[in-house]
Design a protein around this motif. Structure first.
Motif, PDB file in Angstrom:
ATOM      1  N   VAL A   7      15.586  54.328  57.387  1.00 15.48           N
ATOM      2  CA  VAL A   7      15.680  54.235  58.659  1.00 15.48           C
ATOM      3  C   VAL A   7      14.288  53.627  59.221  1.00 15.48           C
ATOM      4  O   VAL A   7      14.296  52.552  59.875  1.00 15.48           O
ATOM      5  CB  VAL A   7      16.216  55.377  59.580  1.00 15.48           C
ATOM      6  N   VAL A   8      13.180  54.309  59.077  1.00 19.46           N
ATOM      7  CA  VAL A   8      11.852  54.122  59.501  1.00 19.46           C
ATOM      8  C   VAL A   8      11.403  52.832  59.060  1.00 19.46           C
ATOM      9  O   VAL A   8      11.021  51.819  60.006  1.00 19.46           O
ATOM     10  CB  VAL A   8      10.950  55.429  59.359  1.00 19.46           C
ATOM     11  N   ALA A  11      13.397  49.926  60.398  1.00 20.76           N
ATOM     12  CA  ALA A  11      13.053  49.574  61.858  1.00 20.76           C
ATOM     13  C   ALA A  11      11.405  48.593  61.965  1.00 20.76           C
ATOM     14  O   ALA A  11      11.443  47.969  62.534  1.00 20.76           O
ATOM     15  CB  ALA A  11      12.990  50.981  62.713  1.00 20.76           C
ATOM     16  N   ALA A  14      12.371  45.326  60.952  1.00 27.03           N
ATOM     17  CA  ALA A  14      12.986  44.512  61.933  1.00 27.03           C
ATOM     18  C   ALA A  14      11.901  44.064  62.779  1.00 27.03           C
ATOM     19  O   ALA A  14      12.071  42.867  63.720  1.00 27.03           O
ATOM     20  CB  ALA A  14      14.070  45.462  62.460  1.00 27.03           C
ATOM     21  N   TYR A  15      11.140  45.257  63.330  1.00 29.42           N
ATOM     22  CA  TYR A  15       9.995  44.800  64.409  1.00 29.42           C
ATOM     23  C   TYR A  15       9.202  43.572  64.019  1.00 29.42           C
ATOM     24  O   TYR A  15       8.780  42.647  64.626  1.00 29.42           O
ATOM     25  CB  TYR A  15       9.440  46.205  64.656  1.00 29.42           C
TER      26      TYR A  15
END
Length: 231
Positions: A7-8, A11, A14-15
């Motif tokens: 998940v990290v 993320a 995506a950023y």
């Protein structure tokens, strides 16, 4: 831990993708003062700085950084539940493959891709160093061939892809599509043709094997006393 790492890293990927996609030369960042103090990058001031640094160092190959981060998270997640979070050997191979991809791709971009609105040029600092290192020895055609070969090797190390298997599968699918489209006989057609040839040659001959019977060995009594026959 593996799900949390996935998940990290997703993320973060995506950023970085949002920051790179919304990059603007007018934003104040590491290599530019900017024409307006207002940051237009969707990632904010940090996103503008990250995008500027990545584009300056890698050129257009900066778009591979979010892909590598997401793929690294997937590699950690797909292992066995009872296995280690990080496989050092796999991580080393993955990192080496990604480094080769960046070096070869940045070199090719520096030689053949226009910079556009990037801070430096299409391959960034890494592409400039790679091309300048090889150009005096191989010139443009040789450098291009060497970098293409290195790019394929890096992709193999990074993803585990076998180019020979890929070509084999591609050829198989192309031949299968041609067989279905043009009506070419495939394996079934060859078997059918073989049966047709055998049938057209007439009835096949049948071979009769001789019958072999094992007779018992004569006994010792019969050898010593041969049977008498009446006259």
């Amino acid at each position: 831990m593996k799900e949390g790492s996935l998940v990290v890293m997703m993320a973060v990927a995506a950023y970085l993708s949002v920051a790179l996609a919304s990059y603007s030369p007018a934003d104040p960042a590491w290599s530019r003062t900017g024409t307006d103090m207002q940051v237009t990058n969707l990632g904010g001031a940090a996103g503008a700085w990250m995008a500027d640094v990545l584009f300056y160092a890698l050129g257009y190959l900066a778009y591979l950084v979010p892909v590598a981060v997401a793929y690294g998270g997937w590699l950690m997640f797909r292992d066995r539940p009872d296995g280690p979070i990080l496989d050092l050997q796999g991580l080393l191979t993955w990192g080496m493959g990604f480094a080769v991809i960046l070096a070869a791709g940045c070199g090719l971009a520096a030689l053949h891709v226009l910079p556009g609105s990037l801070p430096l040029h299409g391959g960034g600092v890494l592409g400039e160093l790679t091309s300048e290192l090889l150009m005096p020895w191989l010139h443009l055609p040789g450098v291009t061939l060497v970098l293409l070969a290195l790019l394929l090797i890096g992709i193999t190390l990074f993803t585990g892809l076998s180019w020979l298997s890929l070509v084999d599968r591609l050829g198989h699918h192309i031949l299968s599509g041609l067989e279905r489209t043009l009506g070419w006989p495939g394996d079934d057609g060859e078997a059918h043709s073989e049966d047709t040839r055998n049938t057209s040659q007439g009835p096949s001959r049948v071979r009769i094997e001789p019958l072999i019977i094992d007779l018992p060995e004569p006994s010792e009594d019969l050898d010593r006393h041969p049977p008498t026959h009446p006259r």
